[in-house]
Design a protein around this motif. Structure first.
Motif, PDB file in Angstrom:
ATOM      1  N   LEU A 169       2.118  10.165  -9.427  1.00 21.24           N
ATOM      2  CA  LEU A 169       2.588  10.319  -8.286  1.00 21.24           C
ATOM      3  C   LEU A 169       1.745  11.159  -7.501  1.00 21.24           C
ATOM      4  O   LEU A 169       1.577  12.319  -8.095  1.00 21.24           O
ATOM      5  N   ASN A 170       1.747  11.068  -6.015  1.00 24.86           N
ATOM      6  CA  ASN A 170       1.162  11.933  -5.198  1.00 24.86           C
ATOM      7  C   ASN A 170       2.064  12.847  -4.752  1.00 24.86           C
ATOM      8  O   ASN A 170       3.313  12.667  -4.834  1.00 24.86           O
ATOM      9  N   ILE A 171       1.698  13.902  -3.718  1.00 23.39           N
ATOM     10  CA  ILE A 171       2.851  14.835  -3.353  1.00 23.39           C
ATOM     11  C   ILE A 171       3.738  14.212  -2.317  1.00 23.39           C
ATOM     12  O   ILE A 171       4.798  14.623  -2.150  1.00 23.39           O
ATOM     13  N   ALA A 172       3.405  12.910  -1.866  1.00 23.18           N
ATOM     14  CA  ALA A 172       4.418  12.328  -0.995  1.00 23.18           C
ATOM     15  C   ALA A 172       5.376  11.385  -1.632  1.00 23.18           C
ATOM     16  O   ALA A 172       6.033  10.472  -1.211  1.00 23.18           O
ATOM     17  N   GLY A 173       5.145  11.411  -3.011  1.00 26.45           N
ATOM     18  CA  GLY A 173       6.271  10.552  -3.825  1.00 26.45           C
ATOM     19  C   GLY A 173       5.758   9.241  -3.613  1.00 26.45           C
ATOM     20  O   GLY A 173       6.592   8.241  -3.826  1.00 26.45           O
ATOM     21  N   GLY A 174       4.506   9.008  -3.681  1.00 20.52           N
ATOM     22  CA  GLY A 174       3.734   7.610  -3.697  1.00 20.52           C
ATOM     23  C   GLY A 174       2.744   7.464  -4.676  1.00 20.52           C
ATOM     24  O   GLY A 174       2.608   8.365  -5.568  1.00 20.52           O
ATOM     25  N   ARG A 175       1.976   6.435  -4.579  1.00 18.05           N
ATOM     26  CA  ARG A 175       0.914   6.178  -5.606  1.00 18.05           C
ATOM     27  C   ARG A 175      -0.437   5.501  -4.736  1.00 18.05           C
ATOM     28  O   ARG A 175      -0.226   4.858  -3.661  1.00 18.05           O
ATOM     29  N   ASP A 176      -1.293   6.208  -5.019  1.00 11.54           N
ATOM     30  CA  ASP A 176      -2.410   5.782  -4.333  1.00 11.54           C
ATOM     31  C   ASP A 176      -3.475   4.665  -5.176  1.00 11.54           C
ATOM     32  O   ASP A 176      -3.106   4.116  -5.902  1.00 11.54           O
ATOM     33  N   HIS A 177      -4.538   4.418  -4.279  1.00  9.75           N
ATOM     34  CA  HIS A 177      -5.355   3.352  -4.731  1.00  9.75           C
ATOM     35  C   HIS A 177      -6.003   3.656  -6.473  1.00  9.75           C
ATOM     36  O   HIS A 177      -6.314   4.592  -6.538  1.00  9.75           O
ATOM     37  N   TRP A 178      -5.881   2.484  -7.127  1.00 13.58           N
ATOM     38  CA  TRP A 178      -6.433   2.904  -8.634  1.00 13.58           C
ATOM     39  C   TRP A 178      -7.063   1.597  -9.083  1.00 13.58           C
ATOM     40  O   TRP A 178      -6.044   0.726  -9.543  1.00 13.58           O
ATOM     41  N   PRO A 179      -8.214   1.370  -8.963  1.00 16.75           N
ATOM     42  CA  PRO A 179      -8.735   0.050  -9.493  1.00 16.75           C
ATOM     43  C   PRO A 179      -9.346   0.066 -11.134  1.00 16.75           C
ATOM     44  O   PRO A 179      -9.431  -1.065 -11.509  1.00 16.75           O
ATOM     45  N   ARG A 180      -8.983   1.217 -11.602  1.00 19.63           N
ATOM     46  CA  ARG A 180      -9.698   1.242 -13.097  1.00 19.63           C
ATOM     47  C   ARG A 180      -8.679   0.547 -13.974  1.00 19.63           C
ATOM     48  O   ARG A 180      -9.530  -0.144 -15.015  1.00 19.63           O
ATOM     49  N   VAL A 181      -7.520   0.356 -14.031  1.00 17.17           N
ATOM     50  CA  VAL A 181      -6.849  -0.625 -14.770  1.00 17.17           C
ATOM     51  C   VAL A 181      -5.661  -0.944 -13.872  1.00 17.17           C
ATOM     52  O   VAL A 181      -4.650  -0.560 -13.191  1.00 17.17           O
ATOM     53  N   PHE A 182      -5.369  -2.473 -13.860  1.00 17.37           N
ATOM     54  CA  PHE A 182      -4.377  -2.994 -13.199  1.00 17.37           C
ATOM     55  C   PHE A 182      -3.885  -4.253 -13.883  1.00 17.37           C
ATOM     56  O   PHE A 182      -4.553  -4.780 -14.815  1.00 17.37           O
ATOM     57  N   ASP A 219       1.053  -1.365   0.022  1.00 12.67           N
ATOM     58  CA  ASP A 219      -0.145   0.089  -0.061  1.00 12.67           C
ATOM     59  C   ASP A 219       0.914   1.168   0.032  1.00 12.67           C
ATOM     60  O   ASP A 219       0.984   1.875   0.975  1.00 12.67           O
ATOM     61  N   THR A 220       1.695   1.503  -1.079  1.00 16.89           N
ATOM     62  CA  THR A 220       2.707   2.459  -1.156  1.00 16.89           C
ATOM     63  C   THR A 220       2.227   3.742  -1.431  1.00 16.89           C
ATOM     64  O   THR A 220       2.382   4.432  -2.732  1.00 16.89           O
ATOM     65  N   HIS A 221       1.608   4.565  -0.401  1.00 18.68           N
ATOM     66  CA  HIS A 221       1.136   5.798  -0.642  1.00 18.68           C
ATOM     67  C   HIS A 221       2.302   6.802  -0.451  1.00 18.68           C
ATOM     68  O   HIS A 221       2.299   8.032  -0.996  1.00 18.68           O
ATOM     69  N   ASP A 222       3.333   6.169  -0.091  1.00 23.67           N
ATOM     70  CA  ASP A 222       4.703   7.088   0.250  1.00 23.67           C
ATOM     71  C   ASP A 222       6.003   6.259   0.200  1.00 23.67           C
ATOM     72  O   ASP A 222       5.837   4.985   0.134  1.00 23.67           O
ATOM     73  N   ASN A 223       6.998   6.930  -0.214  1.00 20.79           N
ATOM     74  CA  ASN A 223       8.327   6.513   0.026  1.00 20.79           C
ATOM     75  C   ASN A 223       8.367   5.323  -0.782  1.00 20.79           C
ATOM     76  O   ASN A 223       8.922   4.393  -0.741  1.00 20.79           O
ATOM     77  N   LEU A 224       7.975   5.497  -2.019  1.00 17.32           N
ATOM     78  CA  LEU A 224       7.670   4.459  -3.217  1.00 17.32           C
ATOM     79  C   LEU A 224       8.940   3.794  -3.600  1.00 17.32           C
ATOM     80  O   LEU A 224       9.040   2.663  -3.655  1.00 17.32           O
ATOM     81  N   TYR A 225       9.968   4.702  -4.031  1.00 14.88           N
ATOM     82  CA  TYR A 225      11.344   3.865  -4.330  1.00 14.88           C
ATOM     83  C   TYR A 225      11.978   3.113  -3.300  1.00 14.88           C
ATOM     84  O   TYR A 225      12.322   1.996  -3.676  1.00 14.88           O
ATOM     85  N   THR A 226      12.111   3.659  -2.151  1.00 18.15           N
ATOM     86  CA  THR A 226      12.823   2.838  -1.282  1.00 18.15           C
ATOM     87  C   THR A 226      11.891   1.442  -0.774  1.00 18.15           C
ATOM     88  O   THR A 226      12.479   0.341  -0.722  1.00 18.15           O
ATOM     89  N   ARG A 227      10.473   1.753  -0.880  1.00 16.41           N
ATOM     90  CA  ARG A 227       9.694   0.479  -0.478  1.00 16.41           C
ATOM     91  C   ARG A 227       9.795  -0.685  -1.544  1.00 16.41           C
ATOM     92  O   ARG A 227       9.912  -1.937  -1.527  1.00 16.41           O
ATOM     93  N   LEU A 228       9.634  -0.092  -2.716  1.00 13.83           N
ATOM     94  CA  LEU A 228       9.490  -1.163  -4.006  1.00 13.83           C
ATOM     95  C   LEU A 228      10.772  -1.595  -4.198  1.00 13.83           C
ATOM     96  O   LEU A 228      10.785  -2.737  -4.835  1.00 13.83           O
ATOM     97  N   LYS A 229      11.848  -0.861  -4.209  1.00 14.46           N
ATOM     98  CA  LYS A 229      13.111  -1.209  -4.965  1.00 14.46           C
ATOM     99  C   LYS A 229      13.940  -1.478  -3.955  1.00 14.46           C
ATOM    100  O   LYS A 229      14.575  -2.688  -3.703  1.00 14.46           O
TER     101      LYS A 229
END
Length: 362
Positions: free
Chosen positions: A275-288, A215-225
């Motif tokens: 990206l959101n302002i916290a450098g993360g990404r929010d929920h998006w069910p429309r395509v995945f 649930d990567t609303h923030d700190n995307l690069y560190t958490r994912l990679k």
């Protein structure tokens, strides 16, 4: 890798086995809340206050008639999927609900909850307790009911597990070589997939591996990679999944089990294209995207696509209902099969509008 198929730099090992994967890039749903999205993805039905539907694993467990020692649907480390409100079994009997292992296989002190005798309880005392509980159940049920109504399914399951040495060794990862354990990666997802392979080898029909933290609303690069700031070798969510998934596919293939074992990799929705302002990404069910491998699925294909900005399906939209009908078909269950609620109401395992994704059914 396959010509024209682009895949993340964080998935180098998975990229070497794209010929075994089918990737759906046009999954679409209106439900961007964890519990709702999870219910939809794991049952094929949009949630309703009227009825909780059973997840794939419980329907599959319900369709099997043998009574193995190990539970027919096991969740590793636990079944707190999405927001954690799903019991898994829905309207089906309690014994097909997922059995949560309850401990993290990546931890040194990993133990399966309730798999050993408590201090002071031995087999004789356990037997006495079981007889006592069954006698009480018989008394409360009246003797005119069917004999099976007198047995507490949870107690029976626990009894079979605790008294079986074979069941205990299934969960013992120390039986695996150090090299094998390292191939799966040291994170929870890796050791959970290794445990899943051991359970499937021993005849458990369905395993749910639950990998929280996406649930990567923030700190995307560190958490994912990276996993942690400045890591020389990435141990974040994606590299850890890369090791776990590639090792699982490799091992099942080496053992001649891949064709009869279906692997499904999915979340409850995607993430926002911006990206959101916290450098993360929010929920998006429309395509995945979701990925399937094994179980007779023809690999080396991409089904559907998103538009140029990753916002909506560009072609071939596939709903969670369609995916459910496809998964049931691959598991040998007719999506039109009717099961019954406790008050006898017939319910199809997949909704009427669900269409099987024919490209996935070899």
């Amino acid at each position: 890798s396959m010509a024209g198929m682009r895949i993340s730099e964080c998935l180098p090992r998975t990229a070497t086995m794209l010929d075994k994967l089918a990737i759906i890039r046009s999954m679409t749903s209106p439900l961007g809340e964890h519990n709702f999205g999870t219910h939809y993805l794991m049952t094929g039905y949009k949630p309703t206050p009227v009825l909780e539907y059973p997840t794939f694993g419980s329907v599959f467990a319900h369709s099997r008639h043998e009574k193995p020692v190990l539970p027919p649907h096991i969740a590793v480390p636990d079944f707190r999927v999405g927001g954690g409100r799903l019991n898994g079994g829905g309207y089906l009997p309690a014994e097909v609900r997922p059995f949560s292992v309850g401990g993290d296989p990546a931890k040194a002190d990993f133990q399966v909850r309730d798999l050993d005798f408590y201090r002071g309880i031995d087999i004789t005392r356990l037997d006495r307790r079981r007889q006592f509980v069954n006698a009480l159940n018989e008394f409360s049920n009246g003797l005119d009911r069917s004999p099976s109504a007198n047995v507490d399914p949870d107690l029976e399951r626990a009894y079979r597990l605790i008294t079986s040495a074979e069941a205990k060794t299934a969960f013992d990862l120390s039986e695996e070589s150090r090299e094998t354990r390292q191939r799966y990666g040291g994170k929870s997802i890796g050791q959970s997939c290794l445990l899943a392979r051991r359970l499937i080898e021993r005849g458990v029909p369905f395993v749910t591996v639950n990998n929280r933290g996406w649930d990567t609303h923030d700190n995307l690069y560190t958490r994912l990679k990276e996993g942690y700031t400045g890591a020389k070798v990435g141990v974040g969510l994606i590299p850890s999944l890369d090791l776990a998934l590639s090792a699982l596919i490799e091992d099942l293939d080496d053992r001649g089990m891949l064709d009869e074992t279906l692997i499904v990799v999915m979340g409850e929705f995607g993430r926002t294209p911006k990206l959101n302002i916290a450098g993360g990404r929010d929920h998006w069910p429309r395509v995945f995207s979701t990925v399937l491998a094994g179980g007779g699925v023809p690999g080396g294909q991409v089904i559907g696509s998103s538009d140029s900005v990753g916002e909506s399906p560009k072609d071939r939209p596939i709903t969670p209902s369609d995916l459910a009908a496809t998964i049931y078909t691959l598991l040998g269950i007719d999506p039109q099969l009717e099961l019954h609620t406790s008050d006898g109401r017939p319910v199809r395992v997949a909704p009427f509008e669900a269409e099987v994704v024919t490209e996935l059914v070899g």
